[in-house]
Design a protein around this motif. Sequence first.
Motif, PDB file in Angstrom:
ATOM      1  N   ARG A 701     -19.573 -86.713 -86.490  1.00  0.00           N
ATOM      2  CA  ARG A 701     -18.244 -87.307 -86.542  1.00  0.00           C
ATOM      3  C   ARG A 701     -18.091 -88.263 -85.369  1.00  0.00           C
ATOM      4  N   ARG A 702     -17.177 -89.208 -85.512  1.00  0.00           N
ATOM      5  CA  ARG A 702     -16.903 -90.145 -84.420  1.00  0.00           C
ATOM      6  C   ARG A 702     -15.425 -90.484 -84.398  1.00  0.00           C
ATOM      7  N   LEU A 703     -14.905 -90.621 -83.198  1.00  0.00           N
ATOM      8  CA  LEU A 703     -13.496 -90.934 -83.002  1.00  0.00           C
ATOM      9  C   LEU A 703     -13.203 -92.335 -83.541  1.00  0.00           C
ATOM     10  N   CYS A 704     -12.159 -92.453 -84.346  1.00  0.00           N
ATOM     11  CA  CYS A 704     -11.781 -93.768 -84.864  1.00  0.00           C
ATOM     12  C   CYS A 704     -10.306 -94.072 -84.628  1.00  0.00           C
ATOM     13  N   GLY A 705      -9.588 -93.152 -83.978  1.00  0.00           N
ATOM     14  CA  GLY A 705      -8.193 -93.407 -83.643  1.00  0.00           C
ATOM     15  C   GLY A 705      -7.630 -92.255 -82.829  1.00  0.00           C
ATOM     16  N   PHE A 706      -6.677 -92.570 -81.946  1.00  0.00           N
ATOM     17  CA  PHE A 706      -5.971 -91.530 -81.202  1.00  0.00           C
ATOM     18  C   PHE A 706      -4.617 -92.076 -80.794  1.00  0.00           C
ATOM     19  N   ARG A 707      -3.669 -91.180 -80.598  1.00  0.00           N
ATOM     20  CA  ARG A 707      -2.343 -91.565 -80.135  1.00  0.00           C
ATOM     21  C   ARG A 707      -1.723 -90.407 -79.375  1.00  0.00           C
ATOM     22  N   ARG A 708      -1.305 -90.659 -78.152  1.00  0.00           N
ATOM     23  CA  ARG A 708      -0.602 -89.628 -77.381  1.00  0.00           C
ATOM     24  C   ARG A 708       0.889 -89.779 -77.641  1.00  0.00           C
ATOM     25  N   VAL A 709       1.513 -88.693 -78.090  1.00  0.00           N
ATOM     26  CA  VAL A 709       2.931 -88.737 -78.426  1.00  0.00           C
ATOM     27  C   VAL A 709       3.659 -87.625 -77.683  1.00  0.00           C
ATOM     28  N   GLY A 710       4.870 -87.912 -77.264  1.00  0.00           N
ATOM     29  CA  GLY A 710       5.721 -86.921 -76.627  1.00  0.00           C
ATOM     30  C   GLY A 710       6.782 -86.451 -77.598  1.00  0.00           C
ATOM     31  N   LEU A 711       6.943 -85.134 -77.701  1.00  0.00           N
ATOM     32  CA  LEU A 711       7.892 -84.570 -78.657  1.00  0.00           C
ATOM     33  C   LEU A 711       8.703 -83.449 -78.010  1.00  0.00           C
ATOM     34  N   GLY A 712      10.016 -83.445 -78.286  1.00  0.00           N
ATOM     35  CA  GLY A 712      10.856 -82.331 -77.898  1.00  0.00           C
ATOM     36  C   GLY A 712      10.609 -81.143 -78.802  1.00  0.00           C
ATOM     37  N   THR A 713      11.089 -79.982 -78.396  1.00  0.00           N
ATOM     38  CA  THR A 713      10.863 -78.781 -79.199  1.00  0.00           C
ATOM     39  C   THR A 713      11.465 -78.944 -80.597  1.00  0.00           C
ATOM     40  N   GLY A 714      10.660 -78.616 -81.603  1.00  0.00           N
ATOM     41  CA  GLY A 714      11.089 -78.732 -82.992  1.00  0.00           C
ATOM     42  C   GLY A 714      11.010 -80.132 -83.564  1.00  0.00           C
ATOM     43  N   LYS A 715      10.701 -81.128 -82.749  1.00  0.00           N
ATOM     44  CA  LYS A 715      10.656 -82.513 -83.213  1.00  0.00           C
ATOM     45  C   LYS A 715       9.296 -82.836 -83.830  1.00  0.00           C
ATOM     46  N   SER A 716       9.300 -83.833 -84.711  1.00  0.00           N
ATOM     47  CA  SER A 716       8.064 -84.243 -85.372  1.00  0.00           C
ATOM     48  C   SER A 716       8.018 -85.758 -85.499  1.00  0.00           C
ATOM     49  N   THR A 717       6.829 -86.264 -85.742  1.00  0.00           N
ATOM     50  CA  THR A 717       6.652 -87.695 -85.981  1.00  0.00           C
ATOM     51  C   THR A 717       5.386 -87.881 -86.806  1.00  0.00           C
ATOM     52  N   THR A 718       5.201 -89.084 -87.281  1.00  0.00           N
ATOM     53  CA  THR A 718       3.998 -89.427 -88.031  1.00  0.00           C
ATOM     54  C   THR A 718       3.275 -90.554 -87.309  1.00  0.00           C
TER      55      THR A 718
END
Length: 765
Positions: A701-718
Amino acid sequence: MTDVRRRTVLAAAGGTAIAGKAATIARAQGPPGPADGTGKPPPPPPPGPHEARVQALLGRMTVEEKLGQLQQLAWTGDTGPGGGQTAQAEKAARAGRLGSVLNIYGAKTTNTLQRMAVEKSRLGIPLIFGLDVIHGLWTTFPIPLAQAASFDPAVAERDAEVSAKEARSNGVHWAFSPMMDVTHEPRWGRIAEGNGEDPYLTAVFAAAKTRGYQGDDLRAKDRVAACAKHLVAYGGAEGGRDYNTVDVSEARLRNLYLGPFRAAVDAGVATVMASFNTVSGVPAHGNRHVLTSILKEEWSYDGFVVSDYNGVQEMTVHGYAADRADAGRLALNAGVDMEMASTTIAEYGKRLLRNGQITTARLDDAVARILRLKFRLGLFAHPYADEDAAVTGPTKATRATAREAAARTMVLLTNEKSTLPLDTSTGAIAVVGPFGDSTDLRGSWAGPWVKAFRPVTVLDGVKHAAPRAHVTHAKGVDAAGKDTGGIRKAVAVARAADVAIVVVGEGSTLSGEASVRSDISLPGQQEKLIAAIADSGTPFVVVLLSGRPLTMGGWLHSAAAVLEAWHPGIEGGNAIADVLFGTVNPGGKLPVTFPRAVGQIPIYYNHENTGRPYDPANHYTSKYLDLANGPQFPFGHGLSYTTFDIGAPRLSVSRIRAEALRKGDTIEVAVSVRNTGRRAGDEVVQLYLRDPVASIVQPVRRLCGFRRVGLGTGKSTTVRFRLGAEDLGFWTHDPDGELLVQKGEIQFYAGNSSLAKAERTLTIT
């Protein structure tokens, strides 16, 4: 699955941010003449805003003045072979026979030398001043390997911005950074200076740091020229020994090592530095295939190539150049434009021209590339630094930036029973270990100029973070010594505390250039100290300071938690305390695999499969008899004080034609992430792919994407990733460079490490 992947090959059109086309491999130069490519410069770049002035100046220059522009000399105090060349530099500057000086800084000092060149020489061509500004000038940031652990390119960009402002105000125009040598060798000391084992991660950080140094206008008083180094494959040195041989196939060169350089070129990097090593038998300083065919011709690079320190002359030691004159010939014809420290081109250039061994066209090409950068830097209009505006030390603002950056780089390796974060109301805290009150936090490329500025120690940071606690300290052992006499006191201090923070690791002199270790465990008697603290019965956590991955003995399982803090820079102690006490929730991930034992090396996540991969039920598979399979900690690993749920990757299409990808179509991969814990925190969503059947065996396998995201408790994102041919394809062994996208299946994995399991499949038709 017969014929799942037909061998029908489709070459992806155009270039890519990860690698450029290759050209015919240069063979060892024989006798001079038209057949060996001597004297043939790459095609000239499109006319730029300064081209008329560059050509006019070239027309006025003598051969000696042209050769002088190709020379860089070292200033007093230089620590390289041979020491400084101050008197030689001053004489050459007055004569107009010098292009650059390295290891010089300070507005008054640089201005004095610059006046010799501008006001005393015939043509008044200014000098470029270069310096190893690697992770800070006055304000030291975490080492580059640590910055990669943030999985946040903004960390590298901000470091470069602060560094550029401090350096330019002190007369420095050029930083010998970023280093983008991908490596599988934790024994290699220069792993600290790079971004680890992955080419995609390294490429993203290379582009970010280039942007941070250079900004939009190199004439600005807070920007410097960047230098992409070292071209190429330096990180593949055999045995991890610095300067050692590298034998690499064309496909490996393109798929592993070249991509970050192409990313830096696409980001507009001003200069490129050649590497010390050979590349499949040809020293990089004499390798026309790499320096000219790939870099200047196929990538249309219009900057200049600088040698590494004495790298041109050392081709005689390699056994590639017959003598110093031959070394100068080989380097210039291969594509080196400026020679650092050694003087072969300047000394023998006239003779080489007279004998037809180099051409005026190639000489003029090299000089023009250097002059263009001097115009871009605005040196002809403003050659001097403003001595009244020089930044003379870290500021409150830059320290705050460095502290935030350091905290973002830290990786929580283990955390049994949620021992961390610690409670600031804890009654008694013991800080023990050789680095508990040590100022050795700056890292391997913090130069002598920063010695006046004391880093915040871990002990300082703990006291500031927990002002009500009774904080005690005992060193226990030296960082690398044999004396264990202090362990008894350290144990007593730990027993009297509610919790112990054991700060161990390796000193900064044990990583960096020429600092190779055959044993990458904790030096000296530090493991005995940890064992004694474990026997004390006091709960304890380990803070690990290092410039590389370290192997860990039985002590790993005795510690309640382990925090990898790297060499974190001037605000390291505060940043470590921020993480230990939960002011910052750690979100860093490992940019490099941590081996169980040195005998596993090289061990890396993006390895190729074998015909007999590890199978615990089958004796005749790839394994060690005396070691558990797999790493101690995998690439991408890192814990948090909260928990996250990462969903399976969702594809915008399940099938796509290879022809469409060749013409520029892309697919979108969407990954949802939700904070399922009780604290706000950061997660790094990581996307990997696998090409299970290909005409050249591909990584598991090889890395093809990454994203560091900050989320509050219970929060979500795409998080969404856009992938094209350059992401889904691979480079072949063809020396002319062919990026292939083949029919068949591509498997995608999403998660929070290279062990990600959530999977979807794309079919290429």
